[in-house]
Design an enzyme around this catalytic site. Structure first.
Site, PDB file in Angstrom:
ATOM      1  N   ASP A 160     -14.699  36.891 -20.630  1.00  0.00           N
ATOM      2  CA  ASP A 160     -13.765  37.127 -19.523  1.00  0.00           C
ATOM      3  C   ASP A 160     -13.751  38.545 -18.960  1.00  0.00           C
ATOM      4  OD1 ASP A 160     -12.185  38.601 -21.415  1.00  0.00           O
ATOM      5  OD2 ASP A 160     -11.113  36.775 -21.992  1.00  0.00           O
ATOM      6  N   HIS A 191     -21.433  36.746 -26.057  1.00  0.00           N
ATOM      7  CA  HIS A 191     -21.578  35.441 -25.381  1.00  0.00           C
ATOM      8  C   HIS A 191     -21.729  35.569 -23.869  1.00  0.00           C
ATOM      9  CE1 HIS A 191     -19.567  33.192 -29.027  1.00  0.00           C
ATOM     10  NE2 HIS A 191     -20.750  33.712 -29.300  1.00  0.00           N
ATOM     11  N   CYS A 214     -30.989  33.803 -13.274  1.00  0.00           N
ATOM     12  CA  CYS A 214     -31.635  32.544 -12.913  1.00  0.00           C
ATOM     13  C   CYS A 214     -32.046  31.793 -14.168  1.00  0.00           C
ATOM     14  CB  CYS A 214     -32.779  32.750 -11.920  1.00  0.00           C
ATOM     15  SG  CYS A 214     -34.282  33.412 -12.618  1.00  0.00           S
ATOM     16  N   CYS A 218     -37.063  33.921  -6.982  1.00  0.00           N
ATOM     17  CA  CYS A 218     -38.229  33.297  -7.637  1.00  0.00           C
ATOM     18  C   CYS A 218     -38.200  31.774  -7.499  1.00  0.00           C
ATOM     19  CB  CYS A 218     -38.294  33.699  -9.105  1.00  0.00           C
ATOM     20  SG  CYS A 218     -37.060  32.895 -10.150  1.00  0.00           S
ATOM     21  N   GLY A 260      -8.077  37.856 -33.340  1.00  0.00           N
ATOM     22  CA  GLY A 260      -8.028  36.638 -32.528  1.00  0.00           C
ATOM     23  C   GLY A 260      -9.288  35.805 -32.557  1.00  0.00           C
ATOM     24  N   ASN A 303      -4.075  38.205 -36.580  1.00  0.00           N
ATOM     25  CA  ASN A 303      -4.128  36.803 -36.147  1.00  0.00           C
ATOM     26  C   ASN A 303      -2.799  36.142 -36.531  1.00  0.00           C
ATOM     27  OD1 ASN A 303      -4.932  33.919 -35.879  1.00  0.00           O
ATOM     28  ND2 ASN A 303      -7.013  34.742 -35.812  1.00  0.00           N
ATOM     29  N   PRO A 304      -2.270  35.261 -35.704  1.00  0.00           N
ATOM     30  CA  PRO A 304      -1.036  34.564 -36.096  1.00  0.00           C
ATOM     31  C   PRO A 304      -1.262  33.585 -37.249  1.00  0.00           C
ATOM     32  CG  PRO A 304      -1.517  34.222 -33.748  1.00  0.00           C
ATOM     33  CD  PRO A 304      -2.706  34.906 -34.354  1.00  0.00           C
TER      34      PRO A 304
HETATM   35  N1  APR Z   1      -3.233  36.868 -30.837  1.00  0.00           N
HETATM   36  C1  APR Z   1      -4.245  36.891 -31.738  1.00  0.00           C
HETATM   37  N2  APR Z   1      -4.893  35.777 -32.156  1.00  0.00           N
HETATM   38  C2  APR Z   1      -4.500  34.615 -31.628  1.00  0.00           C
HETATM   39  C3  APR Z   1      -3.459  34.505 -30.685  1.00  0.00           C
HETATM   40  C4  APR Z   1      -2.812  35.705 -30.289  1.00  0.00           C
HETATM   41  N3  APR Z   1      -1.808  35.711 -29.394  1.00  0.00           N
HETATM   42  N4  APR Z   1      -3.314  33.196 -30.358  1.00  0.00           N
HETATM   43  C5  APR Z   1      -4.230  32.517 -31.068  1.00  0.00           C
HETATM   44  N5  APR Z   1      -4.951  33.351 -31.849  1.00  0.00           N
HETATM   45  C6  APR Z   1      -6.043  33.063 -32.777  1.00  0.00           C
HETATM   46  C7  APR Z   1      -6.038  31.666 -33.360  1.00  0.00           C
HETATM   47  O1  APR Z   1      -5.192  31.592 -34.500  1.00  0.00           O
HETATM   48  C8  APR Z   1      -7.512  31.487 -33.723  1.00  0.00           C
HETATM   49  O2  APR Z   1      -7.786  31.972 -35.019  1.00  0.00           O
HETATM   50  O3  APR Z   1      -7.253  33.150 -32.060  1.00  0.00           O
HETATM   51  C9  APR Z   1      -8.249  32.352 -32.697  1.00  0.00           C
HETATM   52  C10 APR Z   1      -8.999  31.576 -31.638  1.00  0.00           C
HETATM   53  O4  APR Z   1     -10.007  30.856 -32.258  1.00  0.00           O
HETATM   54  P1  APR Z   1     -11.133  30.075 -31.422  1.00  0.00           P
HETATM   55  O5  APR Z   1     -10.473  29.300 -30.322  1.00  0.00           O
HETATM   56  O6  APR Z   1     -12.000  29.382 -32.396  1.00  0.00           O
HETATM   57  O7  APR Z   1     -11.907  31.253 -30.682  1.00  0.00           O
HETATM   58  P2  APR Z   1     -13.131  32.134 -31.154  1.00  0.00           P
HETATM   59  O8  APR Z   1     -13.013  32.510 -32.579  1.00  0.00           O
HETATM   60  O9  APR Z   1     -13.251  33.209 -30.140  1.00  0.00           O
HETATM   61  O10 APR Z   1     -14.327  31.125 -30.989  1.00  0.00           O
HETATM   62  C11 APR Z   1     -15.625  31.640 -30.951  1.00  0.00           C
HETATM   63  O11 APR Z   1     -16.450  29.591 -30.017  1.00  0.00           O
HETATM   64  O12 APR Z   1     -15.739  28.005 -28.494  1.00  0.00           O
HETATM   65  C12 APR Z   1     -16.691  28.995 -28.770  1.00  0.00           C
HETATM   66  O13 APR Z   1     -17.845  30.364 -27.303  1.00  0.00           O
HETATM   67  C13 APR Z   1     -16.568  30.046 -27.727  1.00  0.00           C
HETATM   68  O14 APR Z   1     -16.432  32.407 -27.931  1.00  0.00           O
HETATM   69  C14 APR Z   1     -15.955  31.220 -28.463  1.00  0.00           C
HETATM   70  C15 APR Z   1     -16.436  30.987 -29.874  1.00  0.00           C
END
Ligand code: APR
Length: 236
Positions: A94, A109, A117, A139, A176, A202-203
Site C-alpha cells: 500500500d 511484495h 509489463c 514492447c 501486524g 500484535n493484538p
Molecule cells: N495492529 C497490529 N496488528 C494487527 C492489527 C492492528 N491494529 N489488527 C490486526 N493485526 C494483526 C493480526 O492479529 C494478524 O496477526 O495483523 C496480522 C495480519 O495477518 P495477515 O492478514 O496474515 O497479514 P500478513 O501477515 O501481512 O500476511 C502476509 O499474506 O495474504 C498475503 O500477500 C499477503 O502480504 C500478505 C501476506
C-alpha cells in the site's frame, strides 16, 4: 531500542488495519466475493482474463490512495530521529510507510501503485486510472500491477537485502503480521538467531510470539506511538 545502531522492522497487513486497508480476503466483498483468489492474483488468472484482474487492482488501488498513514506508520518514521539506522521490511503493497515519511523501505511484495509489463517486467509510469483493461507496454506486452502474485517469487534483490539487514540489526520489531507466509515469516527467527532483541506488536499471539523477547499485545496505532514517547523520555 535507544542503544540500537540498527532497527529492522517487519510489517504486515495489521499495521495498515487502522488506515482502513482491507486484506486481500477482506477486499473480496460484493461482486468480488465469488472469485477464487487464483483468478484474481496469479499469472495464470491474469492471462485468462486480463480485464478482470486489472479491475480488481483498480478497485483496491482506489482504497489505498484514499487512505492515510495511521499513528503506527508515523511512529515508525519518527524512530529514525532516535536510531542511526531504521529499515522497514514490509509485506504490504500500500505504500503507506513511504507516505508516513519512512525513508528506507524494502517492499517484499511490490507496490500496488507501480506497474510493469507481464513479459519483460519493464517498469511503467503514468498509467491512467479507470481504463477497464490493461494497456500495453512499448514492447507489446500487457501491463500488470507490480505486486507479487500467489506462486510467484519475491523480488530477489529485496529479499536478499531483507535477510542481510535482519542479520545485522540489534533490535527487530515485528508488527501486524501473522508470521505464516514464507519467506517473510522466517525473518524474526533469523533476527533472534543473530542475537537481535525481538519485539512483537500484535493484538493476537502469532507464530512469532513464542520466540519474542517482548510481546506488546495491542494495536500498532496505539502501541508504537507509546514506544516513541518512552524512547523520547529516555536519556542515553
Ligand atoms: N495492529 C497490529 N496488528 C494487527 C492489527 C492492528 N491494529 N489488527 C490486526 N493485526 C494483526 C493480526 O492479529 C494478524 O496477526 O495483523 C496480522 C495480519 O495477518 P495477515 O492478514 O496474515 O497479514 P500478513 O501477515 O501481512 O500476511 C502476509 O499474506 O495474504 C498475503 O500477500 C499477503 O502480504 C500478505 C501476506
Amino acid at each position: 531500542m535507544r542503544q540500537a545502531r540498527k532497527l529492522a522492522v517487519l510489517t504486515g497487513a495489521g499495521v495498515s488495519r487502522e488506515s482502513g486497508i482491507p486484506t486481500f480476503r477482506d477486499a473480496q466483498t460484493g461482486l468480488w466475493a465469488s472469485y477464487d483468489p487464483a483468478r484474481l492474483a496469479t499469472p495464470q488468472g491474469f492471462l485468462a482474463d486480463p480485464p478482470l484482474v486489472w479491475r480488481w487492482y483498480d478497485m483496491r488501488r482506489a482504497i489505498v490512495l484514499d487512505a492515510q498513514p495511521n499513528p503506527g506508520h508515523l511512529a515508525l518514521s519518527e524512530m529514525e530521529e532516535m536510531i542511526p539506522s531504521v529499515v522497514i521490511i514490509t509485506q504490504n503493497i500500500d505504500g503507506l510507510h513511504a507516505r508516513a515519511g519512512s525513508r528506507d523501505i524494502i517492499e517484499l511484495h511490490g507496490n500496488i501503485a507501480r506497474y510493469k509489463c507481464f513479459e519483460n517486467e519493464h517498469p511503467q509510469a503514468d498509467v491512467q486510472p479507470g481504463l477497464g483493461e490493461p494497456p500495453r507496454c512499448s514492447c507489446g506486452s500487457l501491463l500488470r500491477p507490480d505486486v507479487v502474485w500467489f506462486g510467484e517469487n519475491l523480488p530477489p534483490a529485496a529479499l536478499e537485502r531483507a535477510f542481510s539487514e535482519i542479520r545485522s540489526a540489534q533490535v527487530a520489531l515485528v508488527v501486524g503480521t501473522s508470521g505464516l507466509v514464507q519467506p517473510a515469516a522466517s525473518l524474526p527467527f533469523i533476527a533472534r538467531h543473530h542475537g537481535a532483541y525481538l519485539v512483537e506488536v500484535n493484538p493476537e499471539e502469532t507464530a512469532t510470539t513464542i520466540i519474542a523477547d517482548c510481546f506488546l499485545q495491542g494495536r500498532s496505532g496505539e502501541i508504537l506511538p507509546r514506544i516513541v514517547e518512552a524512547m523520547r523520555d529516555l536519556k542515553v
